[in-house]
Enzyme design. Structure first.
Site, mmCIF file in Angstrom:
data_model
loop_
_atom_site.group_PDB
_atom_site.id
_atom_site.type_symbol
_atom_site.label_atom_id
_atom_site.label_comp_id
_atom_site.label_asym_id
_atom_site.label_seq_id
_atom_site.Cartn_x
_atom_site.Cartn_y
_atom_site.Cartn_z
ATOM 1 N N LYS A 54 -49.662 74.334 -34.076
ATOM 2 C CA LYS A 54 -49.915 73.617 -35.183
ATOM 3 C C LYS A 54 -50.850 72.313 -35.223
ATOM 4 O O LYS A 54 -51.797 72.164 -35.834
ATOM 5 C CB LYS A 54 -48.623 73.367 -36.009
ATOM 6 C CG LYS A 54 -47.949 74.482 -36.589
ATOM 7 C CD LYS A 54 -46.258 74.042 -36.483
ATOM 8 C CE LYS A 54 -45.482 75.681 -37.090
ATOM 9 N NZ LYS A 54 -44.041 75.240 -37.083
ATOM 10 N N GLN A 98 -39.795 70.665 -37.526
ATOM 11 C CA GLN A 98 -39.610 72.179 -36.775
ATOM 12 C C GLN A 98 -38.026 72.367 -36.803
ATOM 13 O O GLN A 98 -37.205 71.609 -36.310
ATOM 14 C CB GLN A 98 -40.245 71.879 -35.359
ATOM 15 C CG GLN A 98 -40.327 73.166 -34.776
ATOM 16 C CD GLN A 98 -41.168 74.157 -35.318
ATOM 17 O OE1 GLN A 98 -42.430 73.967 -35.809
ATOM 18 N NE2 GLN A 98 -40.681 75.492 -35.348
ATOM 19 N N ASP A 121 -43.492 72.766 -45.788
ATOM 20 C CA ASP A 121 -42.715 74.174 -45.272
ATOM 21 C C ASP A 121 -42.326 74.761 -46.729
ATOM 22 O O ASP A 121 -41.743 76.137 -46.665
ATOM 23 C CB ASP A 121 -41.778 73.839 -44.412
ATOM 24 C CG ASP A 121 -42.052 74.236 -43.231
ATOM 25 O OD1 ASP A 121 -42.872 75.210 -42.876
ATOM 26 O OD2 ASP A 121 -41.289 74.074 -42.099
#
Ligand code: NAD
Length: 296
Positions: A54, A98, A121
């Site tokens: 990422k 994460q 997200d």
């Protein structure tokens, strides 16, 4: 019949190109560089790989990448304090924590502490609610990438029968909402669904997000249907570690009209959509026009 392969790797490259173009314009015309902060707690090897990837791709499209690596025993209070600091940092437009988090940390609490407009997200309860009511939101990356590929392949999805296998909060449920938003007739199947093969046989679009290697078989698929395989499963075959999806590719590609492969299908689209969400969040934060074709 042999299915057309939907090339997620190539599609993701076009998404990244669009993002990079928009980032360049933001820098030149507005003096703004979008920034993405990624928070990793602990040393889960798969998470470390995702976070590295990422960060690398964020920099490649011209955005600022901020990585925060915290020890596995970080307290909830310290993690929440970091999220609060990022929420209030104007150079950070997207925040990603994460998952999974170590067991002593409350994932829902942490995710819901992210400012919804920076929740790239799309997991914050506000974004879930906005998506569910058809309002402008941050859309979870994997379903967004899957939708983009479906729209690109079919044009309009209106009136199509779609079956989503899996009801997780990160893939199955938001995927179903997006398909509903595009006027599909949507069925969500799950581990308690009776006669799953029969349910899947009705579908013009099948999205498999189960986490069971090669579960969906070719004879479950309506001739000519489009199959999106979200699954990523590492298995051992002939003494080698290989990556397979939730769909049995060999038999399914004989009946489907189009199919995403694993690897090289949905996977690459997920990070591309994270970058897309970050540039969208940056535009919204600054009251600027959003890039076209990068949101739902
Ligand atoms: P999850 O474990 O949270 O959910 C799996 C779902 O499948 C559950 O809702 C369950 O009801 C359903 N299920 C389980 N067994 C079933 C069965 N026998 N029949 C029908 N339904 C069944 O998983 P998830 O996070 O949604 O991920 C699903 C898959 O997608 C995994 O392989 C994961 O690795 C992959 N994934 C890929 C990406 C990507 O970027 N490509 C992103 C997220 C997840």
């Amino acid at each position: 019949m042999s299915a057309q392969i939907i090339d997620g790797k190539a599609f993701a490259a076009t998404v990244r190109e669009k993002v990079a173009g928009h980032v360049a314009r933001l820098k030149e015309e507005n003096g703004i560089t979008p920034g993405l902060a990624v928070v990793l707690v602990g040393e889960d090897p798969a998470s470390q790989v995702y976070v590295r990837s990422k960060g690398k791709q964020t920099v490649e499209v011209g955005m600022n990448s901020y990585e925060h690596k915290l020890d596995a025993d970080t307290s909830e209070a310290d993690l929440l304090a970091l999220v609060d600091q990022l929420n209030n940092d104007p150079s950070v437009h997207g925040i990603l924590v994460q998952l999974p988090l170590p067991g002593h940390l409350d994932e829902d609490l942490v995710i819901n502490s992210i400012a919804p407009e920076k929740d790239v997200d799309g997991f914050h309860i506000s974004n879930v609610g906005l998506l569910g009511t058809g309002q402008k939101s941050m859309v979870p990356c994997t379903p967004l990438g899957s939708l983009m590929m479906l729209r690109d392949h079919h044009g309009s999805l209106s009136g199509m029968d779609a079956v989503v296998i899996g009801r997780s909060n990160i893939v199955g449920k938001p995927m179903a909402q997006l398909l509903l938003g595009d006027s599909c007739t949507v069925t969500i199947a799950h581990s308690r669904t009776k006669d799953l093969p029969d349910v899947v046989r009705r579908a013009d679009i099948v999205v498999a997000a189960v986490g069971r290697p090669e579960m969906v078989q070719g004879d479950w698929i309506k001739e000519g249907a489009t199959v999106i395989d979200v699954g990523i499963n590492r298995i051992e075959r002939d003494g080698k570690n290989v990556l397979v999806g939730d769909v049995d590719f060999a038999s399914t590609s004989q009946r489907a009209g189009a199919i995403t492969p694993v690897p090289g299908g949905v996977g690459p689209m997920t990070i591309a959509c994270l970058l897309a969400n970050t540039v969208t969040a940056c535009c919204r934060a600054n009251g600027l026009a959003e890039p076209e074709g990068l949101t739902a």
